[in-house]
Design a protein around this motif. Sequence first.
Motif, PDB file in Angstrom:
ATOM      1  N   PRO A   1      -6.342  76.245 -37.678  1.00 50.38           N
ATOM      2  CA  PRO A   1      -5.834  77.629 -37.743  1.00 50.38           C
ATOM      3  C   PRO A   1      -4.987  78.027 -36.544  1.00 50.38           C
ATOM      4  CG  PRO A   1      -8.122  77.548 -38.449  1.00 50.38           C
ATOM      5  CD  PRO A   1      -7.797  76.179 -37.916  1.00 50.38           C
ATOM      6  N   ASP A   2      -5.272  77.432 -35.377  1.00 50.71           N
ATOM      7  CA  ASP A   2      -4.478  77.748 -34.185  1.00 50.71           C
ATOM      8  C   ASP A   2      -3.025  77.324 -34.352  1.00 50.71           C
ATOM      9  OD1 ASP A   2      -6.671  78.814 -32.949  1.00 50.71           O
ATOM     10  OD2 ASP A   2      -7.153  77.005 -31.798  1.00 50.71           O
ATOM     11  N   LEU A   3      -2.787  76.306 -35.150  1.00 58.27           N
ATOM     12  CA  LEU A   3      -1.424  75.847 -35.413  1.00 58.27           C
ATOM     13  C   LEU A   3      -0.632  76.944 -36.125  1.00 58.27           C
ATOM     14  CD1 LEU A   3       0.646  73.495 -35.438  1.00 58.27           C
ATOM     15  CD2 LEU A   3      -0.382  72.742 -37.585  1.00 58.27           C
ATOM     16  N   LEU A   4      -1.258  77.588 -37.092  1.00 59.53           N
ATOM     17  CA  LEU A   4      -0.606  78.656 -37.840  1.00 59.53           C
ATOM     18  C   LEU A   4      -0.440  79.908 -36.985  1.00 59.53           C
ATOM     19  CD1 LEU A   4      -2.465  78.263 -41.258  1.00 59.53           C
ATOM     20  CD2 LEU A   4      -0.360  77.159 -40.477  1.00 59.53           C
ATOM     21  N   THR A   5      -1.428  80.195 -36.165  1.00 57.69           N
ATOM     22  CA  THR A   5      -1.340  81.367 -35.286  1.00 57.69           C
ATOM     23  C   THR A   5      -0.190  81.221 -34.295  1.00 57.69           C
ATOM     24  OG1 THR A   5      -3.726  81.752 -35.467  1.00 57.69           O
ATOM     25  CG2 THR A   5      -2.586  82.778 -33.615  1.00 57.69           C
ATOM     26  N   ARG A   6      -0.072  80.020 -33.717  1.00 53.31           N
ATOM     27  CA  ARG A   6       1.019  79.782 -32.764  1.00 53.31           C
ATOM     28  C   ARG A   6       2.374  79.905 -33.454  1.00 53.31           C
ATOM     29  NH1 ARG A   6       4.001  74.935 -30.919  1.00 53.31           N
ATOM     30  NH2 ARG A   6       4.879  75.461 -28.880  1.00 53.31           N
TER      31      ARG A   6
ATOM     32  N   ALA B   1       3.976  86.507 -42.256  1.00 59.52           N
ATOM     33  CA  ALA B   1       3.497  85.882 -43.493  1.00 59.52           C
ATOM     34  C   ALA B   1       3.309  84.372 -43.363  1.00 59.52           C
ATOM     35  CB  ALA B   1       4.478  86.175 -44.633  1.00 59.52           C
ATOM     36  N   MET B   2       3.644  83.789 -42.219  1.00 59.59           N
ATOM     37  CA  MET B   2       3.580  82.334 -42.076  1.00 59.59           C
ATOM     38  C   MET B   2       2.188  81.751 -42.321  1.00 59.59           C
ATOM     39  SD  MET B   2       6.246  81.294 -39.023  1.00 59.59           S
ATOM     40  CE  MET B   2       6.213  79.545 -39.432  1.00 59.59           C
ATOM     41  N   PRO B   3       1.117  82.309 -41.757  1.00 59.90           N
ATOM     42  CA  PRO B   3      -0.208  81.689 -41.974  1.00 59.90           C
ATOM     43  C   PRO B   3      -0.608  81.609 -43.435  1.00 59.90           C
ATOM     44  CG  PRO B   3      -0.296  83.232 -40.137  1.00 59.90           C
ATOM     45  CD  PRO B   3       1.032  83.445 -40.806  1.00 59.90           C
TER      46      PRO B   3
ATOM     47  N   CYS C   1      -3.812  68.428 -41.146  1.00 57.90           N
ATOM     48  CA  CYS C   1      -3.558  68.868 -39.777  1.00 57.90           C
ATOM     49  C   CYS C   1      -4.668  69.781 -39.258  1.00 57.90           C
ATOM     50  CB  CYS C   1      -2.212  69.593 -39.686  1.00 57.90           C
ATOM     51  SG  CYS C   1      -0.805  68.542 -40.120  1.00 57.90           S
ATOM     52  N   LYS C   2      -5.841  69.686 -39.887  1.00 53.35           N
ATOM     53  CA  LYS C   2      -6.969  70.503 -39.437  1.00 53.35           C
ATOM     54  C   LYS C   2      -7.561  69.959 -38.142  1.00 53.35           C
ATOM     55  CE  LYS C   2      -8.030  71.852 -44.189  1.00 53.35           C
ATOM     56  NZ  LYS C   2      -9.010  71.783 -45.297  1.00 53.35           N
ATOM     57  N   GLU C   3      -7.354  68.674 -37.913  1.00 53.27           N
ATOM     58  CA  GLU C   3      -7.760  68.038 -36.661  1.00 53.27           C
ATOM     59  C   GLU C   3      -6.498  67.585 -35.929  1.00 53.27           C
ATOM     60  OE1 GLU C   3     -10.814  68.153 -35.762  1.00 53.27           O
ATOM     61  OE2 GLU C   3     -11.628  68.865 -37.674  1.00 53.27           O
TER      62      GLU C   3
ATOM     63  N   GLU D   1       5.152  82.633 -32.155  1.00 50.37           N
ATOM     64  CA  GLU D   1       6.447  82.168 -31.668  1.00 50.37           C
ATOM     65  C   GLU D   1       7.579  82.649 -32.576  1.00 50.37           C
ATOM     66  OE1 GLU D   1       7.205  80.523 -28.915  1.00 50.37           O
ATOM     67  OE2 GLU D   1       5.156  80.217 -28.203  1.00 50.37           O
ATOM     68  N   SER D   2       7.331  82.689 -33.869  1.00 48.41           N
ATOM     69  CA  SER D   2       8.371  83.100 -34.822  1.00 48.41           C
ATOM     70  C   SER D   2       8.630  84.600 -34.755  1.00 48.41           C
ATOM     71  CB  SER D   2       7.965  82.691 -36.235  1.00 48.41           C
ATOM     72  OG  SER D   2       7.853  81.281 -36.338  1.00 48.41           O
TER      73      SER D   2
END
Length: 362
Positions: free
Chosen positions: A167-172, A195-197, A205-207, A176-177
């Motif tokens: 989830p941190d990948l989507l938050t970042r 709306a990206m997440p 990519c969960k790990e 940034e966007s």
Amino acid sequence: QEVKPPRIRKKYIFLVRHAQSQWNGPLDKITRVTRGDRGDLTQSDSSAWWPSMGRCEQYLDAVAGSVQICRESFRKDHGLSRAGMQQAMTLRAKLSSEPSESSGGESAYEGIFKRCRRVLCSPLLRAMQTAHFGLPDEYGEILLVKDARETLQNTMQKDSMGTVHGPDLLTRAQTESQILAGECDLDQGEQMAKAMPQRFDLHDCKERWWSEEAESDEALKLRLQRLWAELLEHADNGNNSEGGKDAVILVTHSHVIRKLCDMYLPKCQEEEDEELEDWVAFKDAFADTEKSKACRDLKSQRLMNCGVLAIQLEKREVADGEEPDYCVVQSNMQEVNCPGERKDSPWIVNEAALLFGTTLVR
């Protein structure tokens, strides 16, 4: 009993290079000078003893680019530049509008791309931003695939390394966007970033999905073989496009695209040498000079930022109980008559084409 001829199935793989990143921009400034681009001086200006103003500006740009490259080289996973965001939005506009007659209309491949509804993407930020902002909402969910990340040729290549997963990948990506959209003053840009997440599927990519060790040639080859197999799997049954075509879109990186072309596009005439047999299966599609040159160029050059490459594949297959009058000899991919050993042929590339005004760059 009459032998039925084999049916020809087709699949379409669309490879999209990400838009200009914060790394690509300054690198382009340096490249313009290091390639010997003389600006507004021509070869006949040998008597000129002082560089033109345009040439001086190029050198200043190169110096500024070098400084920025040094700064960016310590950062991992760069996002898009402002120019890259504009490139992504330009692609979005092309996909959302009807082609004008003055532009020459729409190619068959461009039509299939517009109707495709299966999108895979590298988990690196610049690719995620390109996919989200470049592809209109109707393209639906975007699947993140770790094998689509950029190649890592040495440990100084920080831009090929991730920083977060799950989830941190989507938050970042969202954070940034939103910042970038605000800098670009885009209409509804920040709302699009929010709306990206909801649009991305983390998939594998969960790990942790990246490596900080340089990849060997063999490791890279195995990774891209897995990626190619996954693309073929997703481009199946005609459920991925409104027009019923077996198609998939992958948003990825220049070195990945060039390596996939090198691995799966047919041998060019200049490459025949000891592997002459490999050419036989593709000679009908790539025997003419123009297609052979295009094939060679795709293996040696890069797509422009936000460029799109279409690859059409074909496979001869039969239904249960049917027997075609051919089989495939795996060693050289030639079709020969061999009763009792008939089987489906592998997927082979039949044609490749650049779409939406895409050009190749060195």
